[in-house]
Motif scaffolding. Structure first.
Motif, PDB file in Angstrom:
ATOM      1  N   ARG A   1      39.106  41.620  27.007  1.00  8.03           N
ATOM      2  CA  ARG A   1      37.812  42.014  26.441  1.00  8.03           C
ATOM      3  C   ARG A   1      36.604  42.157  27.373  1.00  8.03           C
ATOM      4  NH1 ARG A   1      33.531  38.814  23.824  1.00  8.03           N
ATOM      5  NH2 ARG A   1      32.289  40.219  22.515  1.00  8.03           N
ATOM      6  N   PRO A   2      36.616  41.449  28.454  1.00  8.16           N
ATOM      7  CA  PRO A   2      35.423  41.655  29.436  1.00  8.16           C
ATOM      8  C   PRO A   2      35.500  42.787  30.134  1.00  8.16           C
ATOM      9  CG  PRO A   2      36.262  39.256  29.690  1.00  8.16           C
ATOM     10  CD  PRO A   2      37.039  40.047  28.658  1.00  8.16           C
TER      11      PRO A   2
ATOM     12  N   THR B   1      46.419  42.432  19.504  1.00  5.56           N
ATOM     13  CA  THR B   1      45.048  41.925  19.556  1.00  5.56           C
ATOM     14  C   THR B   1      44.995  40.803  20.518  1.00  5.56           C
ATOM     15  OG1 THR B   1      45.883  40.156  17.909  1.00  5.56           O
ATOM     16  CG2 THR B   1      45.176  42.294  16.903  1.00  5.56           C
ATOM     17  N   PHE B   2      46.114  40.290  20.951  1.00  3.35           N
ATOM     18  CA  PHE B   2      45.882  39.255  21.970  1.00  3.35           C
ATOM     19  C   PHE B   2      45.450  39.707  23.276  1.00  3.35           C
ATOM     20  CE2 PHE B   2      48.064  36.995  25.571  1.00  3.35           C
ATOM     21  CZ  PHE B   2      47.515  35.855  25.483  1.00  3.35           C
TER      22      PHE B   2
ATOM     23  N   GLY C   1      40.317  43.313  16.082  1.00  2.00           N
ATOM     24  CA  GLY C   1      41.420  42.612  16.682  1.00  2.00           C
ATOM     25  C   GLY C   1      41.022  41.315  17.337  1.00  2.00           C
ATOM     26  N   ASP C   2      39.797  41.717  18.141  1.00  2.00           N
ATOM     27  CA  ASP C   2      39.239  40.472  19.119  1.00  2.00           C
ATOM     28  C   ASP C   2      38.779  39.460  18.218  1.00  2.00           C
ATOM     29  OD1 ASP C   2      38.367  39.367  21.558  1.00  2.00           O
ATOM     30  OD2 ASP C   2      36.461  39.558  20.701  1.00  2.00           O
TER      31      ASP C   2
ATOM     32  N   CYS D   1      30.487  38.755  28.214  1.00  2.00           N
ATOM     33  CA  CYS D   1      31.552  39.424  28.848  1.00  2.00           C
ATOM     34  C   CYS D   1      30.926  39.678  30.255  1.00  2.00           C
ATOM     35  CB  CYS D   1      31.789  40.526  28.326  1.00  2.00           C
ATOM     36  SG  CYS D   1      33.021  40.475  27.120  1.00  2.00           S
ATOM     37  N   ALA D   2      29.512  39.929  30.422  1.00  2.00           N
ATOM     38  CA  ALA D   2      28.762  40.124  31.700  1.00  2.00           C
ATOM     39  C   ALA D   2      28.866  38.855  32.622  1.00  2.00           C
ATOM     40  CB  ALA D   2      27.276  40.631  31.452  1.00  2.00           C
ATOM     41  N   CYS D   3      28.742  37.654  31.904  1.00  2.00           N
ATOM     42  CA  CYS D   3      28.716  36.345  32.463  1.00  2.00           C
ATOM     43  C   CYS D   3      30.088  36.104  32.947  1.00  2.00           C
ATOM     44  CB  CYS D   3      28.131  35.332  31.538  1.00  2.00           C
ATOM     45  SG  CYS D   3      26.471  35.282  31.249  1.00  2.00           S
ATOM     46  N   GLU D   4      31.030  36.649  32.149  1.00  2.00           N
ATOM     47  CA  GLU D   4      32.520  36.002  32.622  1.00  2.00           C
ATOM     48  C   GLU D   4      32.887  37.029  33.919  1.00  2.00           C
ATOM     49  OE1 GLU D   4      36.747  35.722  30.451  1.00  2.00           O
ATOM     50  OE2 GLU D   4      34.925  35.595  29.295  1.00  2.00           O
ATOM     51  N   LEU D   5      32.524  38.334  33.704  1.00  2.00           N
ATOM     52  CA  LEU D   5      32.808  39.308  34.840  1.00  2.00           C
ATOM     53  C   LEU D   5      32.169  38.947  36.134  1.00  2.00           C
ATOM     54  CD1 LEU D   5      32.416  42.647  32.729  1.00  2.00           C
ATOM     55  CD2 LEU D   5      34.533  41.674  33.899  1.00  2.00           C
TER      56      LEU D   5
END
Length: 528
Positions: free
Chosen positions: A232-233, A225-226, A490-491, A242-246
């Motif tokens: 996750r992104p 899960t970690f 898990g996330d 996630c799009a912002c992080e990518l």
């Protein structure tokens, strides 16, 4: 060390040569586990006979493991807590003759957190298993020596502290576990992400560091899960956050690595992002199995290696050889096993097929401590059992007298898991009628209601649960679907646990959430 001079294969070769005597000693212990265990116990009793605990239970006159069982009571975490609290308060030796170097918090995923004393003797016990595990891992999977390794060294999201007796709470870093051992030399191969000290940014800082390094050859974490939450992104780029992080990662990475990231996103897996990635080491059994399976397709180039049963309180088993299960660490601590009929045996009485709870006696000052973990014997390495982790025997929840435990809940969740879903049960204590919520990921919306009904029917076979439902003390089981693939649950678990202050690398998957603060966080995050 300059990158041009970086020689991970040479470092691993030197390590393997240095620990060869440790491996040979380990092999000898596997041939005579009863003798190794008896010697370990008597050495611990002799070293700690003048402690408060040792004087109370007459360590000085105990001459055998049988006498030890007769005189020293088995105690679970709750029963042992007053001793641990006293060890963190008093200046004189309470549980161990050696003063702890530091105290480490237990994960607290199922109950009140405890402070475990990390003495020099206890660290040596842990290291004796760790160096054998690492030496065997590079033998089984030599490709891990061809690049850098990322070991889960997540920042503690709880503030560091000092116990009442002045001893530090929390290790300075995970590398402190290796201090003084042959494995310390491997620190030169590690990819250590920079950490600004801001808990809100450590995940981004870690992800950027591992994406930036094309030479990554080994990912070693505790829980899948970690890993799923960290990456996750890469797996859900359509999610707005996630799009912002990518986008930030692409702007932040060197050009070639940004291009590799774009290729990985287009592929839907990580092979071209980390072409040297040979192995991923994490928990693969028990409640972690479904989360690990959900991640395998993302790493077609990597071999998945079991982790063994390491806990804050000690090590029970380590991977050894090519088998999917793990060998009992008979040279580290003294181990006993509580069977379902209440009988307690030592390692020599275990046979394939046996199931039991683990008791530990360690250099940390734990004596006949019921770890709460349940194992099954799956085979033998020489004369020493190999085991697989089944789950937490001590994990239970009792809102109104329904008395659910993890084994009961795992049975109720079996149909959902058979359909490829990940699932867990979360108590909703604050509702007008307390009830449980079934969280599901990796399943279509139309299937949720049927899986909820089937889980409720199975729980209804448990007398106390059915009785609480009939009296109206407990409301009906509810359900919530977590959008996304199996790893989405898990996330959620990972992020909710971190929100409650748990160390990110310590989060353990479970079919039943029993820590109420964690349950509240998970329900709050899924309320919409």
């Amino acid at each position: 060390m300059a990158e041009s001079a970086f020689d991970p294969a040479g470092i691993w070769r030197a390590f393997a040569r240095a620990v060869q005597p440790d491996v040979e000693y380990w092999l000898a212990q596997l041939d005579a586990p009863e003798q190794a265990q008896s010697q370990r116990l008597m050495a611990l009793l002799a070293a700690n006979r003048e402690t408060t605990f040792g004087r109370q239970y007459g360590f000085a006159s105990i001459a055998s493991p049988d006498q030890f069982r007769e005189r020293v009571p088995m105690q679970g975490a709750a029963g042992y807590l007053p001793w641990l609290e006293r060890a963190s308060r008093d200046a004189q030796p309470v549980l161990s003759a050696q003063a702890p170097l530091f105290f480490e918090r237990t994960s607290g995923s199922t109950s009140r957190q405890k402070l475990i004393p990390y003495t020099p003797a206890f660290l040596r016990e842990m290291q004796s298993a760790m160096v054998v595990w690492l030496a065997d891992m590079v033998r089984v999977c030599p490709g891990i020596a061809q690049g850098r390794a990322y070991w889960s060294m997540s920042p503690a999201l709880q503030p560091a502290g000092v116990a009442p007796n002045g001893i530090r709470i929390g290790s300075a870093s995970d590398l402190e576990y290796l201090g003084g051992s042959s494995a310390a030399a491997l620190a030169a191969t590690l990819l250590v992400p920079p950490f600004s000290g801001n808990p809100a940014t450590w995940r981004y800082e870690t992800l950027r560091a591992i994406i930036a390094d094309e030479s990554l050859a080994l990912l070693s974490v505790w829980s899948p899960t970690f890993l799923g939450s960290l990456l996750r992104p890469l797996f859900t780029p359509e999610d707005p956050s996630c799009a912002c992080e990518l986008a930030a990662l692409e702007a932040d990475l060197p050009g070639p690595r940004a291009a590799a990231l774009r290729r990985a996103l287009a592929d839907g897996h990580c092979e071209r992002l980390w072409p040297r990635l040979t192995a991923i080491s994490c928990w693969l059994d028990g409640p972690s199995h479904g989360y690990a399976q959900a991640l395998r397709a993302r790493f077609p180039q990597a071999q998945w290696l079991p982790k063994g049963l390491f806990a804050t309180e000690g090590v029970v088993s380590i991977p050894f050889g090519e088998a999917p299960d793990c060998t009992l660490a008979v040279g580290s601590h003294y181990l006993e096993f509580l069977r379902d009929d209440g009988h307690i045996c030592d390692v020599s009485a275990l046979a394939p097929g046996d199931e039991a709870q683990v008791l530990m006696t360690t250099g940390a000052g734990l004596y006949r401590y019921a770890l709460g973990d349940r194992i099954r014997v799956t085979g033998m390495t020489a004369r020493t059992p190999r085991v697989t982790f089944l789950g937490r025997a001590a994990a239970s929840c009792d809102l109104v007298g329904e008395k659910l435990d993890e084994s009961i809940v795992n049975e109720a969740l079996a149909p959902a898991r058979a359909r490829g879903a990940t699932a867990c049960l979360v108590p909703f204590q604050q509702a007008d009628a307390p009830h449980y919520v079934l969280l599901l990921a990796g399943v279509e919306e139309h299937a949720v209601q049927a899986l909820r009904i089937e889980a409720e029917q199975r729980l209804g076979h448990i007398f106390h649960y059915a009785h609480a439902r009939q009296l109206g003390q407990l409301g009906p089981l509810r359900s919530r679907r977590i959008p996304g693939a199996q790893a989405a649950l898990g996330d959620l678990l990972q992020r909710a646990a971190e929100r409650t202050g748990m160390r990110a690398g310590d989060v353990k998957p479970s079919g039943l959430v029993t820590r109420l603060a964690l349950a509240e966080a998970m329900l709050e995050m899924t309320e919409a």
